[in-house]
Design an enzyme around this catalytic site. Sequence first.
Site, PDB file in Angstrom:
ATOM      1  N   ARG A  60      56.088  86.361  73.764  1.00  0.00           N
ATOM      2  CA  ARG A  60      55.871  87.575  72.695  1.00  0.00           C
ATOM      3  C   ARG A  60      55.301  87.046  71.424  1.00  0.00           C
ATOM      4  O   ARG A  60      55.409  85.641  71.300  1.00  0.00           O
ATOM      5  CB  ARG A  60      57.221  87.992  72.429  1.00  0.00           C
ATOM      6  CG  ARG A  60      58.015  88.846  73.445  1.00  0.00           C
ATOM      7  CD  ARG A  60      59.227  89.347  72.922  1.00  0.00           C
ATOM      8  NE  ARG A  60      59.985  88.458  72.348  1.00  0.00           N
ATOM      9  CZ  ARG A  60      60.437  88.286  70.892  1.00  0.00           C
ATOM     10  NH1 ARG A  60      59.547  88.940  70.198  1.00  0.00           N
ATOM     11  NH2 ARG A  60      61.128  87.337  70.780  1.00  0.00           N
ATOM     12  N   LYS A 202      60.554  94.661  75.911  1.00  0.00           N
ATOM     13  CA  LYS A 202      61.220  94.304  74.457  1.00  0.00           C
ATOM     14  C   LYS A 202      60.621  95.641  73.488  1.00  0.00           C
ATOM     15  O   LYS A 202      61.224  95.987  72.583  1.00  0.00           O
ATOM     16  CB  LYS A 202      60.586  93.086  73.762  1.00  0.00           C
ATOM     17  CG  LYS A 202      61.338  92.002  74.433  1.00  0.00           C
ATOM     18  CD  LYS A 202      62.885  91.833  74.271  1.00  0.00           C
ATOM     19  CE  LYS A 202      63.671  90.664  74.773  1.00  0.00           C
ATOM     20  NZ  LYS A 202      65.106  90.964  74.949  1.00  0.00           N
ATOM     21  N   HIS A 222      71.755  92.756  72.027  1.00  0.00           N
ATOM     22  CA  HIS A 222      71.001  91.904  72.814  1.00  0.00           C
ATOM     23  C   HIS A 222      71.874  90.594  73.332  1.00  0.00           C
ATOM     24  O   HIS A 222      72.161  89.857  72.891  1.00  0.00           O
ATOM     25  CB  HIS A 222      70.063  91.069  71.762  1.00  0.00           C
ATOM     26  CG  HIS A 222      69.050  90.013  72.474  1.00  0.00           C
ATOM     27  ND1 HIS A 222      68.769  89.058  71.948  1.00  0.00           N
ATOM     28  CD2 HIS A 222      68.454  90.137  73.633  1.00  0.00           C
ATOM     29  CE1 HIS A 222      67.984  88.292  72.622  1.00  0.00           C
ATOM     30  NE2 HIS A 222      67.669  89.145  73.667  1.00  0.00           N
ATOM     31  N   SER A 240      66.987  83.203  73.192  1.00  0.00           N
ATOM     32  CA  SER A 240      66.204  82.715  74.210  1.00  0.00           C
ATOM     33  C   SER A 240      66.651  81.414  74.299  1.00  0.00           C
ATOM     34  O   SER A 240      66.553  80.372  73.342  1.00  0.00           O
ATOM     35  CB  SER A 240      64.858  82.908  74.101  1.00  0.00           C
ATOM     36  OG  SER A 240      64.139  82.460  75.138  1.00  0.00           O
ATOM     37  N   LYS A 244      72.561  82.896  78.015  1.00  0.00           N
ATOM     38  CA  LYS A 244      72.912  84.302  78.252  1.00  0.00           C
ATOM     39  C   LYS A 244      72.741  84.530  79.729  1.00  0.00           C
ATOM     40  O   LYS A 244      73.909  85.104  80.366  1.00  0.00           O
ATOM     41  CB  LYS A 244      72.059  85.647  77.528  1.00  0.00           C
ATOM     42  CG  LYS A 244      72.042  85.757  76.154  1.00  0.00           C
ATOM     43  CD  LYS A 244      71.653  86.936  75.657  1.00  0.00           C
ATOM     44  CE  LYS A 244      70.226  87.280  75.935  1.00  0.00           C
ATOM     45  NZ  LYS A 244      69.258  86.333  75.768  1.00  0.00           N
ATOM     46  N   THR A 245      71.550  84.396  80.531  1.00  0.00           N
ATOM     47  CA  THR A 245      71.491  84.791  81.846  1.00  0.00           C
ATOM     48  C   THR A 245      72.204  83.805  82.744  1.00  0.00           C
ATOM     49  O   THR A 245      72.926  84.294  83.589  1.00  0.00           O
ATOM     50  CB  THR A 245      69.995  84.645  82.053  1.00  0.00           C
ATOM     51  OG1 THR A 245      69.387  85.722  81.423  1.00  0.00           O
ATOM     52  CG2 THR A 245      69.965  84.995  83.789  1.00  0.00           C
ATOM     53  N   ASP A 259      70.641  90.994  79.478  1.00  0.00           N
ATOM     54  CA  ASP A 259      69.743  90.864  78.315  1.00  0.00           C
ATOM     55  C   ASP A 259      70.075  92.163  77.432  1.00  0.00           C
ATOM     56  O   ASP A 259      69.944  91.699  76.121  1.00  0.00           O
ATOM     57  CB  ASP A 259      68.351  90.663  78.391  1.00  0.00           C
ATOM     58  CG  ASP A 259      67.449  90.346  77.348  1.00  0.00           C
ATOM     59  OD1 ASP A 259      67.982  89.412  76.605  1.00  0.00           O
ATOM     60  OD2 ASP A 259      66.423  90.902  77.293  1.00  0.00           O
ATOM     61  N   ARG A 325      58.982  82.092  83.401  1.00  0.00           N
ATOM     62  CA  ARG A 325      60.171  83.049  83.514  1.00  0.00           C
ATOM     63  C   ARG A 325      59.991  83.559  85.028  1.00  0.00           C
ATOM     64  O   ARG A 325      59.061  83.568  85.809  1.00  0.00           O
ATOM     65  CB  ARG A 325      59.620  84.073  82.537  1.00  0.00           C
ATOM     66  CG  ARG A 325      59.991  83.999  81.158  1.00  0.00           C
ATOM     67  CD  ARG A 325      61.255  84.319  80.662  1.00  0.00           C
ATOM     68  NE  ARG A 325      61.541  84.184  79.320  1.00  0.00           N
ATOM     69  CZ  ARG A 325      62.668  84.643  78.657  1.00  0.00           C
ATOM     70  NH1 ARG A 325      63.498  85.255  79.396  1.00  0.00           N
ATOM     71  NH2 ARG A 325      62.883  84.413  77.144  1.00  0.00           N
TER      72      ARG A 325
END
Length: 540
Positions: A60, A202, A222, A240, A244-245, A259, A325
Amino acid sequence: MNNNVIKNPNFDLASVGVHTKKVHWNLSPASLVESTVLKGQGKLTDSGALSIDTGKFTGRSPKDRYIVKDAITTDNVHWGDINISMSEAHFDKLHGKVLDHINQLDEVYVRDAYACAYTKYSLNIRVVNEFPWQNLFASNMFLRLKESEITDFNHDWLILAAPGCMANPETDGTRQENFAAISFTKKTIIIGGTAYTGEIKKGIFSVLNYLLPMEHNVFPMHCSANVGKNGDTALFFGLSGTGKTTLSTDPHRKLIGDDEHGWSKGNVFNFEGGCYAKTINLSASKEPEIFKAIKFGALVENIVFKDENARNIDFKDSSKTQNTRVSYPINHIDNIMFNSRGDVPENIFFLTCDAFGVLPPVSKLNNDQAMYYFLLGYTAKVAGTEAGINEPQATFSSCFGLPFLPLNPTTYANMLGKKLEESKIKSKKPIKVWLINTGWTGGSYGVGERMELVYTRSMIKAALNGTFDSINFKKDAHFGLSIPTSCPDVPNEVLNPMETWSDKEAYTESATYLKDLFKENFKRYESTVNDAVKMCLAEY
């Protein structure tokens, strides 16, 4: 390939200014993959996933994301370096430019979908894409409609994603050629000059972060989320690269999502229909569920092959970007919540990758500390992740998602604080909040080592199953954090970061430095919190 596969027969794209002759409506993943390969825009990997390159932008561009300043947003959006204003006139001009670009294309790809797995808050989305693989991303990431639902579908929000459309900074009110701009009045997001797919998801996340608190008193987050066998929900907040994942994708717990979630009065619900995981250093042994999800229908971005002929991915290769990704529909994970919802959480984890190696790998926070660390949103960037970074740099992103928060961060923090206090008063099981350091131990980056994933999983397991309830805790001398004295399957010395450093003076110096950074960065919120929150580090 069929044209106009499934669509609302009463809707015409001309009503939103799109006049492209050939329009592909809601193509299947197989058709989108086929189109991408035939156009030479992507290749199939040996596992069946589609590999593409997003070009110049592999992440991003937060400095090029705009919100239109108009009657709806002027007094509500928290304007500044994060929420950059754009005039209505500049948006209209860019919007016209995007439409002109789209209308000169031979064909476009349209996706009808929605966000929010709780019907009461669902948001219908129509995405118009320049490339077929962008449309595959939208299919993976947003919630998918049944065929019967598409035939009478009407959108609430429109996304026009045209990577080939470049802005002129001198006349279009942008910083450079790429842009992502949101108009709450027109309920439209326009994206140009960048093919990075994350801008699509996003953009809608930012929209929901505005609408849900303002219109429904729903707390947008988030975070990733999962549910245990006993129905207990856990949330994992983090920026990031903090895990989290990875940590929420657990074979022993059902995944809600990885997410973006909302927390209403009675439950937690996923905003999305898929996952968008980092793949750098991915392995089948450490992250088997994610590894297995990279199959036909998944979209991998900016990876490098070990062998071009064999098409086998080199997950360690970061020569294109550290931000490699994969997006995939959530049903690529075996163990998921069928309705993408869970009850009010019993445990909340704040994930931080501390490259200074001084924060405990697990600590229990009281409600005041939870507010403090939520507003700080601390993690660290390390050498090599961005140009010019040669040593660890602290990063503070309030609420663990500042780039996506249109409202003042204290709005979201107050929502969390209220829910924590309510659970303390009304619930037999008050919500427990934990700070998890997935970063370095035994020294800072370059000296110590990254915390073993197996240790982090064991600590989270102990928190979730109540093991820590019967274990003694002691206060950390520098941050006042409560550290467990033992944890199953984790060496005791790992739990106390100072014990892992051979140079105790160096540890104290690094801890003092980080603590001072915390105090300095929290000054911006001191006027908005109570004294107990403000004084969390005062005596340390």
